[in-house]
Design an enzyme around this catalytic site. Structure first.
Site, short mmCIF file in Angstrom:
data_model
loop_
_atom_site.label_atom_id
_atom_site.label_comp_id
_atom_site.label_asym_id
_atom_site.label_seq_id
_atom_site.Cartn_x
_atom_site.Cartn_y
_atom_site.Cartn_z
N CYS A 178 -3.77 4.94 9.36
CA CYS A 178 -2.51 4.38 9.86
C CYS A 178 -1.90 5.23 10.96
O CYS A 178 -0.73 5.04 11.32
CB CYS A 178 -1.52 4.24 8.71
SG CYS A 178 -2.03 3.10 7.42
N CYS A 182 0.83 -1.20 0.00
CA CYS A 182 0.00 0.00 0.00
C CYS A 182 0.87 1.25 0.00
O CYS A 182 0.63 2.20 -0.77
CB CYS A 182 -0.93 -0.01 1.21
SG CYS A 182 -2.14 1.33 1.21
N CYS A 183 1.90 1.28 0.85
CA CYS A 183 2.80 2.43 0.89
C CYS A 183 3.54 2.60 -0.43
O CYS A 183 3.77 3.74 -0.88
CB CYS A 183 3.81 2.28 2.03
SG CYS A 183 3.12 2.50 3.69
N CYS A 197 7.80 3.83 5.66
CA CYS A 197 6.90 3.52 4.54
C CYS A 197 7.64 3.28 3.24
O CYS A 197 7.05 2.91 2.24
CB CYS A 197 5.88 4.64 4.34
SG CYS A 197 6.65 6.24 4.02
#
Length: 236
Positions: free
Chosen positions: A207, A120-121, A232
């Site tokens: 987050c 996702c990051c 990240c």
């Protein structure tokens, strides 16, 4: 690394005794080309933006809109833009990649495993950063060593091998949290509202949470993970 990049190593070795402003100037000289600042509009980033406005207004500011930011982040970004009459270059993740991720894995896959969170990051942050840094000779960030164990070895000036050997400038690397807030209050800087609500570190809304008394400054980031994993991919 090319010979040109190798030649930049020497002036980056010793920053002992330099002020944050000195580090910015030295980093820009070492880069020898276009330099931009990456901002998430934390108090540290706004401090650095204020310094840049005074001593290096040619340095532009960019930000990454992951699609999951807090409303308060947009609000302080607008306050910064208005105060400094600043153009902010916003970068977004690739639409098709985000659509595929959410269609295949849902909206909260990042909480299921470290690999999913990194995915996702990578989609929402790392890929847009690569486009933002393309063609630059250096970039400025608001990182500090005290923020986390993953940043304990941070250098104020360094060659960023992960991003093509450009110069990475961290003028607040040696600063304490108290120094950051003293500067912000002295100069009446725009402050992210979540900082006042117990969020010392702010990222994507799902987050990030407030921290408890005595917790690490980045304990509220990806709080379900171990401290050594709490990056990240933007700062490798």
């Amino acid at each position: 690394m090319s010979q040109d990049k190798d030649s930049k190593t020497l002036p980056l070795l010793d920053t002992q005794g330099l002020t944050a402003e000195d580090i910015i100037r030295a980093g820009i000289r070492a880069a020898g080309g276009e330099v931009s600042m990456a901002s998430s509009f934390s108090v540290e980033d706004v401090v650095v933006i204020d310094m840049l406005h005074k001593i290096a207004p040619q340095v532009r500011v960019f930000a990454i809109d992951t699609g999951r930011l807090n409303e308060e982040t947009y609000q302080v970004a607008e306050s910064v833009r208005a105060r400094y009459d600043l153009r902010i270059d916003w970068y977004f993740p690739e639409r098709q990649t985000v659509e595929n991720l959410e269609r295949e894995k849902g909206l909260f896959s990042f909480r299921e495993s470290l690999d999913n969170r990194h995915e996702c990051c990578r989609i929402r942050k790392v890929e847009p950063l690569g486009r933002a840094l393309d063609g630059l000779s250096g970039w400025v960030v608001g990182l500090r060593r005290q923020q986390s164990v993953t940043r304990a070895q941070l250098s104020p000036l360094e060659i960023d091998e992960a991003h093509g050997g450009i110069v990475k400038i961290s003028p607040l690397a040696d600063w304490s949290e108290e120094q950051v807030w003293a500067y912000a209050e002295k100069h009446a800087l725009p402050i992210h509202r979540l900082h006042r609500m117990g969020y010392p570190s702010i990222g994507c809304a799902p987050c990030t949470r407030a921290v408890e008394a005595g917790e690490d400054l980045r304990a509220g980031r990806w709080w379900w993970e171990n401290p050594e994993h709490k990056e990240c991919g933007l700062h490798r």
